[in-house]
Design an enzyme around this catalytic site. Structure first.
Site, PDB file in Angstrom:
ATOM      1  CE1 TYR A  63      15.234 -17.345   9.647  1.00 23.05           C
ATOM      2  CE2 TYR A  63      16.606 -17.248   7.712  1.00 23.05           C
ATOM      3  CZ  TYR A  63      15.366 -17.433   8.289  1.00 23.05           C
ATOM      4  OH  TYR A  63      14.290 -17.716   7.504  1.00 23.05           O
ATOM      5  CE  LYS A  69      13.115 -14.986   4.695  1.00 23.93           C
ATOM      6  NZ  LYS A  69      14.285 -15.726   5.181  1.00 23.93           N
ATOM      7  CG  HIS A 114      10.737 -13.450   8.797  1.00 29.63           C
ATOM      8  ND1 HIS A 114      12.033 -13.537   9.227  1.00 29.63           N
ATOM      9  CD2 HIS A 114      10.364 -14.733   8.524  1.00 29.63           C
ATOM     10  CE1 HIS A 114      12.422 -14.803   9.213  1.00 29.63           C
ATOM     11  NE2 HIS A 114      11.418 -15.548   8.798  1.00 29.63           N
ATOM     12  CG  ASP A 119      15.710 -17.055   2.427  1.00 23.05           C
ATOM     13  OD1 ASP A 119      15.016 -16.176   1.894  1.00 23.05           O
ATOM     14  OD2 ASP A 119      15.490 -17.501   3.570  1.00 23.05           O
TER      15      ASP A 119
END
Ligand code: NAP
Length: 322
Positions: A51, A79, A112, A46
């Site tokens: 990030y 995402k 997201h 994931d």
């Protein structure tokens, strides 16, 4: 090892039930963590643009594909970030992610958050201590652009994350396309039985994020909860294994994150809960509902009501669904 279970999505494609999370995994840690995860048997990763670690993950993927696993045997999720919700930004954002990861397709691409930011000002456009929201672009606008991605072959499945029932219903009613997955915060403090029942009825698979509890706001993880610890002791398991098993019992896929080898490996060793232990753990959320990840509490603050939690009642904006 995990029980190796895969769940069939509404597209007919299969997602491995136990996956691996990468949020807050730092530079110089995340690549190693992903490599250890894949070598330990994880087949579902994931990831997300926001990030900020996809370049390093891309380098780690090169070390394990195809020597440890073939691309086809790995399920990779990423995402679409809020700053690329505008329909003319969506494919370019996907391309950037593919380039960072060094792969030519994703198995799953998620919206997201049901929140759009102003485009062209980086990932976190702000004004003072507020995120700059784009209140023109609707979820349907973004979802229509996501639907178009499927024909490019660059994504095998599309889905959403942090969506509520009205938000899901809105995009389904308007476009006729049901998301394959809704990735949500899910752990014993946050049961969301209505959302679980709705997604079951619509055949939307749920992936549980933060299965061990949130680690941002300084509260102890659910691995410290006395009931979880008691069940773990009884089963000769770790509290994290018990929490992962609780998610599995509810039919979710689950994506625990760690950057420590011992935990990465042990989190992937599945244990099974019986009904009695499952119910004991579920009693945590029946008595004490807690959602940790609420954007209005962020700094900078997103001044928008996403989940209709009491703390969001003061928000100036509602999600623009259509
Ligand atoms: P989590 O996986 O529930 O918990 C991670 C925390 O637990 C880290 O502090 C980790 O520390 C610790 N930990 C891991 N294994 C442990 C063990 N066996 N015993 C004790 N502590 C342990 O939380 P999360 O990272 O918030 O969620 C998981 C993944 O879901 C994320 O990484 C991300 O991929 C995804 N996610 C998605 C969204 C979204 O909006 N869609 C939001 C949040 C998360 P160490 O790393 O130091 O071991």
């Amino acid at each position: 090892m995990s029980f190796g279970k895969v769940i069939t999505l509404n597209t007919g494609r299969k997602i491995p039930q136990v996956g691996f999370g990468t949020w807050l995994s730092k530079p110089n840690e995340v690549g190693n963590a992903v490599e250890i995860a894949v070598r330990s048997g994880y087949r579902h990763l994931d990831l997300a643009r926001v990030y900020g670690n996809q370049d390093e993950i891309g380098r780690a993927l090169k070390k394990v594909i195809p020597s440890v696993v073939s691309r086809e045997d790995l399920f990779i999720t990423s995402k679409l970030w809020n700053s690329a919700h505008q329909p003319n930004q969506v494919e370019a954002a996907l391309d950037e992610t593919l380039q960072q990861l060094g792969v030519d397709y994703l198995d799953l691409y998620l919206v997201h958050w049901p929140v759009a930011f102003e485009p062209g000002r980086g990932l976190f456009p702000t004004e003072g201590d507020m995120a700059r929201l784009d209140m023109e672009t609707s979820l349907v606008d973004t979802w229509n652009a996501m639907i178009k991605l499927v024909d490019t072959g660059k994504v095998k499945n599309i889905g959403v994350s942090n969506f509520t029932i009205p938000q899901l219903q809105g995009i389904i009613d308007t476009t006729g396309v049901v998301p394959a997955v809704n990735q949500i915060e899910a752990h014993p403090h946050l049961l969301q039985d209505d959302l679980v029942a709705y997604c079951k009825e619509k055949n939307i698979h749920l992936t549980a994020y933060s299965p061990l509890g949130n680690n941002l706001i300084g509260l102890p993880l659910l691995t410290e909860h006395p009931i979880v610890k008691e069940v773990a002791e009884k089963l000769d398991a770790t509290p994290a294994q018990v929490l992962i098993a609780w998610c599995v019992y509810r039919g979710y896929s689950v994506i625990p994150k760690s950057v420590h080898e011992e935990r990465i490996v042990s989190n992937f060793h599945q244990v099974k809960l019986d009904k009695e232990d499952y119910e004991k753990i579920t009693s945590i959320g029946v008595k004490d509902h807690k959602r940790f990840n609420i954007p209005i509490t962020y700094s900078p603050k997103w001044d928008i009501n996403v989940f209709d939690e009491p703390i969001e009642k003061t928000a100036t904006h509602e999600v623009k669904i259509v």
